[in-house]
Design a protein around this motif. Sequence first.
Motif, PDB file in Angstrom:
ATOM      1  N   ARG A   1       0.932  -1.248   0.223  1.00 33.82           N
ATOM      2  CA  ARG A   1       0.001   0.047  -0.274  1.00 33.82           C
ATOM      3  C   ARG A   1       0.752   1.330   0.096  1.00 33.82           C
ATOM      4  O   ARG A   1       0.592   1.811  -0.551  1.00 33.82           O
ATOM      5  N   GLN A   2       1.540   1.067   1.218  1.00 33.63           N
ATOM      6  CA  GLN A   2       2.720   2.245   0.797  1.00 33.63           C
ATOM      7  C   GLN A   2       4.468   2.448   0.434  1.00 33.63           C
ATOM      8  O   GLN A   2       4.742   3.576   0.632  1.00 33.63           O
ATOM      9  N   ARG A   3       4.571   1.408   0.109  1.00 34.13           N
ATOM     10  CA  ARG A   3       6.045   1.239  -0.297  1.00 34.13           C
ATOM     11  C   ARG A   3       7.126   1.485   1.008  1.00 34.13           C
ATOM     12  O   ARG A   3       7.804   1.950   0.435  1.00 34.13           O
ATOM     13  N   HIS A   4       6.644   1.041   2.342  1.00 39.91           N
ATOM     14  CA  HIS A   4       6.931   1.589   3.235  1.00 39.91           C
ATOM     15  C   HIS A   4       6.917   1.045   4.051  1.00 39.91           C
ATOM     16  O   HIS A   4       5.968   0.078   4.445  1.00 39.91           O
ATOM     17  N   ILE A   5       7.776  -0.477   5.126  1.00 36.31           N
ATOM     18  CA  ILE A   5       6.932  -0.854   6.164  1.00 36.31           C
ATOM     19  C   ILE A   5       7.990  -0.496   7.614  1.00 36.31           C
ATOM     20  O   ILE A   5       9.156   0.347   7.320  1.00 36.31           O
ATOM     21  N   ALA A   6       6.803  -0.201   8.950  1.00 36.68           N
ATOM     22  CA  ALA A   6       7.640   0.495   9.219  1.00 36.68           C
ATOM     23  C   ALA A   6       8.417   0.203  10.553  1.00 36.68           C
ATOM     24  O   ALA A   6       8.575  -1.259  10.457  1.00 36.68           O
ATOM     25  N   ASN A   7       9.020   1.118  11.298  1.00 39.84           N
ATOM     26  CA  ASN A   7      10.262   0.019  11.673  1.00 39.84           C
ATOM     27  C   ASN A   7       9.775  -0.414  13.511  1.00 39.84           C
ATOM     28  O   ASN A   7      10.455  -1.482  13.619  1.00 39.84           O
ATOM     29  N   GLY A   8       8.122  -0.163  13.609  1.00 37.82           N
ATOM     30  CA  GLY A   8       7.529  -1.045  14.443  1.00 37.82           C
ATOM     31  C   GLY A   8       7.275  -2.168  13.913  1.00 37.82           C
ATOM     32  O   GLY A   8       7.790  -3.333  15.468  1.00 37.82           O
ATOM     33  N   LEU A   9       6.902  -2.285  13.046  1.00 37.07           N
ATOM     34  CA  LEU A   9       6.969  -3.623  12.469  1.00 37.07           C
ATOM     35  C   LEU A   9       8.531  -4.553  12.329  1.00 37.07           C
ATOM     36  O   LEU A   9       8.367  -5.945  12.633  1.00 37.07           O
ATOM     37  N   THR A  10       9.306  -3.673  11.587  1.00 36.47           N
ATOM     38  CA  THR A  10      10.580  -4.576  11.469  1.00 36.47           C
ATOM     39  C   THR A  10      11.485  -4.708  12.965  1.00 36.47           C
ATOM     40  O   THR A  10      11.680  -5.695  13.353  1.00 36.47           O
ATOM     41  N   VAL A  11      12.005  -3.317  13.550  1.00 35.52           N
ATOM     42  CA  VAL A  11      12.588  -3.806  13.895  1.00 35.52           C
ATOM     43  C   VAL A  11      12.111  -3.912  15.400  1.00 35.52           C
ATOM     44  O   VAL A  11      13.000  -4.911  16.401  1.00 35.52           O
ATOM     45  N   GLY A  12      10.582  -3.895  15.832  1.00 36.03           N
ATOM     46  CA  GLY A  12       9.859  -4.166  16.571  1.00 36.03           C
ATOM     47  C   GLY A  12      10.024  -5.594  17.062  1.00 36.03           C
ATOM     48  O   GLY A  12      10.401  -6.671  18.275  1.00 36.03           O
ATOM     49  N   ALA A  13       9.774  -6.234  15.417  1.00 37.17           N
ATOM     50  CA  ALA A  13       9.727  -7.756  15.603  1.00 37.17           C
ATOM     51  C   ALA A  13      11.149  -8.296  15.756  1.00 37.17           C
ATOM     52  O   ALA A  13      11.480  -9.191  16.203  1.00 37.17           O
TER      53      ALA A  13
ATOM     54  N   MET B   1      14.280  -8.715   6.760  1.00 37.45           N
ATOM     55  CA  MET B   1      15.238 -10.278   7.035  1.00 37.45           C
ATOM     56  C   MET B   1      15.538 -11.104   7.309  1.00 37.45           C
ATOM     57  O   MET B   1      16.083 -11.612   8.582  1.00 37.45           O
ATOM     58  N   ILE B   2      16.239  -9.707   8.030  1.00 38.17           N
ATOM     59  CA  ILE B   2      17.461  -9.671   9.283  1.00 38.17           C
ATOM     60  C   ILE B   2      16.395 -10.219  10.560  1.00 38.17           C
ATOM     61  O   ILE B   2      16.237 -11.416  11.333  1.00 38.17           O
ATOM     62  N   ALA B   3      15.101  -9.840  11.002  1.00 32.49           N
ATOM     63  CA  ALA B   3      14.241 -10.242  12.110  1.00 32.49           C
ATOM     64  C   ALA B   3      14.036 -11.403  11.384  1.00 32.49           C
ATOM     65  O   ALA B   3      13.631 -12.560  12.496  1.00 32.49           O
ATOM     66  N   LEU B   4      13.263 -11.923  10.478  1.00 29.26           N
ATOM     67  CA  LEU B   4      13.079 -13.379   9.607  1.00 29.26           C
ATOM     68  C   LEU B   4      14.026 -14.213   9.961  1.00 29.26           C
ATOM     69  O   LEU B   4      14.094 -15.911  10.406  1.00 29.26           O
ATOM     70  N   GLY B   5      15.152 -13.907  10.058  1.00 30.36           N
ATOM     71  CA  GLY B   5      16.374 -14.702  10.161  1.00 30.36           C
ATOM     72  C   GLY B   5      16.393 -14.985  12.057  1.00 30.36           C
ATOM     73  O   GLY B   5      17.418 -15.792  12.234  1.00 30.36           O
ATOM     74  N   LEU B   6      16.353 -13.909  12.470  1.00 32.29           N
ATOM     75  CA  LEU B   6      16.749 -14.299  13.845  1.00 32.29           C
ATOM     76  C   LEU B   6      15.806 -14.962  14.269  1.00 32.29           C
ATOM     77  O   LEU B   6      15.794 -15.455  15.607  1.00 32.29           O
ATOM     78  N   ALA B   7      14.201 -15.398  13.700  1.00 29.78           N
ATOM     79  CA  ALA B   7      12.896 -15.880  14.432  1.00 29.78           C
ATOM     80  C   ALA B   7      13.242 -17.034  14.132  1.00 29.78           C
ATOM     81  O   ALA B   7      12.767 -17.944  14.304  1.00 29.78           O
ATOM     82  N   THR B   8      13.894 -18.117  12.717  1.00 29.21           N
ATOM     83  CA  THR B   8      14.073 -19.243  12.062  1.00 29.21           C
ATOM     84  C   THR B   8      15.058 -19.629  12.164  1.00 29.21           C
ATOM     85  O   THR B   8      15.806 -19.574  12.865  1.00 29.21           O
ATOM     86  N   ASP B   9      15.223 -19.931  10.993  1.00 31.03           N
ATOM     87  CA  ASP B   9      16.601 -20.545  10.434  1.00 31.03           C
ATOM     88  C   ASP B   9      17.440 -20.315   9.026  1.00 31.03           C
ATOM     89  O   ASP B   9      16.593 -19.922   8.626  1.00 31.03           O
ATOM     90  N   GLY B  10      18.408 -20.739   8.729  1.00 31.03           N
ATOM     91  CA  GLY B  10      18.893 -20.371   7.409  1.00 31.03           C
ATOM     92  C   GLY B  10      18.040 -20.977   6.343  1.00 31.03           C
ATOM     93  O   GLY B  10      18.200 -21.126   5.611  1.00 31.03           O
ATOM     94  N   ARG B  11      17.719 -22.140   6.801  1.00 31.35           N
ATOM     95  CA  ARG B  11      16.510 -22.759   5.244  1.00 31.35           C
ATOM     96  C   ARG B  11      15.565 -22.687   5.254  1.00 31.35           C
ATOM     97  O   ARG B  11      15.264 -22.143   3.731  1.00 31.35           O
ATOM     98  N   HIS B  12      15.375 -21.374   5.932  1.00 27.64           N
ATOM     99  CA  HIS B  12      14.269 -20.922   6.111  1.00 27.64           C
ATOM    100  C   HIS B  12      14.385 -19.382   5.119  1.00 27.64           C
ATOM    101  O   HIS B  12      13.738 -18.675   3.988  1.00 27.64           O
ATOM    102  N   VAL B  13      15.133 -18.715   6.142  1.00 30.08           N
ATOM    103  CA  VAL B  13      15.570 -17.814   4.823  1.00 30.08           C
ATOM    104  C   VAL B  13      16.055 -17.858   3.873  1.00 30.08           C
ATOM    105  O   VAL B  13      15.353 -16.769   2.870  1.00 30.08           O
ATOM    106  N   LEU B  14      17.524 -19.111   3.424  1.00 23.26           N
ATOM    107  CA  LEU B  14      17.228 -19.329   2.045  1.00 23.26           C
ATOM    108  C   LEU B  14      15.937 -19.826   0.902  1.00 23.26           C
ATOM    109  O   LEU B  14      15.496 -19.099  -0.006  1.00 23.26           O
ATOM    110  N   GLY B  15      14.933 -20.258   1.537  1.00 15.25           N
ATOM    111  CA  GLY B  15      13.818 -21.108   1.116  1.00 15.25           C
ATOM    112  C   GLY B  15      12.388 -19.741   0.788  1.00 15.25           C
ATOM    113  O   GLY B  15      12.604 -19.436  -0.017  1.00 15.25           O
ATOM    114  N   VAL B  16      12.659 -18.659   1.763  1.00 11.82           N
ATOM    115  CA  VAL B  16      12.142 -17.094   1.460  1.00 11.82           C
ATOM    116  C   VAL B  16      12.494 -16.807   0.511  1.00 11.82           C
ATOM    117  O   VAL B  16      12.454 -15.940  -0.446  1.00 11.82           O
TER     118      VAL B  16
END
Length: 156
Positions: A19-31, A82-97
């Motif tokens: 919608r905005q071509r922007h992701i809020a820091n609350g969603l990324t840095v917070g997660a 992507m960094i938040a996703l990496g901290l929440a998952t593992d290398g296989r998930h990051v590579l797959g995503v």
Amino acid sequence: MHSIVLLIWLTLCAAQDARQRHIANGLTVGAGAFALAYLLWSGSTWLGAPAEQGAWAALLALAFTLPGYALRRLGGGDVKLMIALGLATDGRHVLGVFIGAGLASVCWLALAPRVWLYMGQGLRGRLLYLQPGVSKKQPFAPFLLVGLLLTFAWLR
């Protein structure tokens, strides 16, 4: 249950990015802060991988996204997501995503000019920045969401 929370979070990020071509820091840095705190507290990632795998996944996500950021193809929100996703998952998930997002992006670029014409006006208004030909820098989070769905289907 943890996978559903991850999907909800990434869906919120993807909707805001489309919608905005922007992701809020609350969603990324917070997660990312939550994922890091969970990793340090429990000794494992949100999806249950050992903490070391989460750290390596975050570094892998950084390695995948920094070149796109340097070339102005990805925004800072995409890198933080992507960094938040990496901290929440593992290398296989990051590579797959990342691979799934790349495939989804290529498919969208090929199909969007034909599909866009048949989409309802309300949906097109909500996905304004995904319109074909509007910009060379399309929102990446919606494609990351598709990549996560494909990864969950593949790994489970």
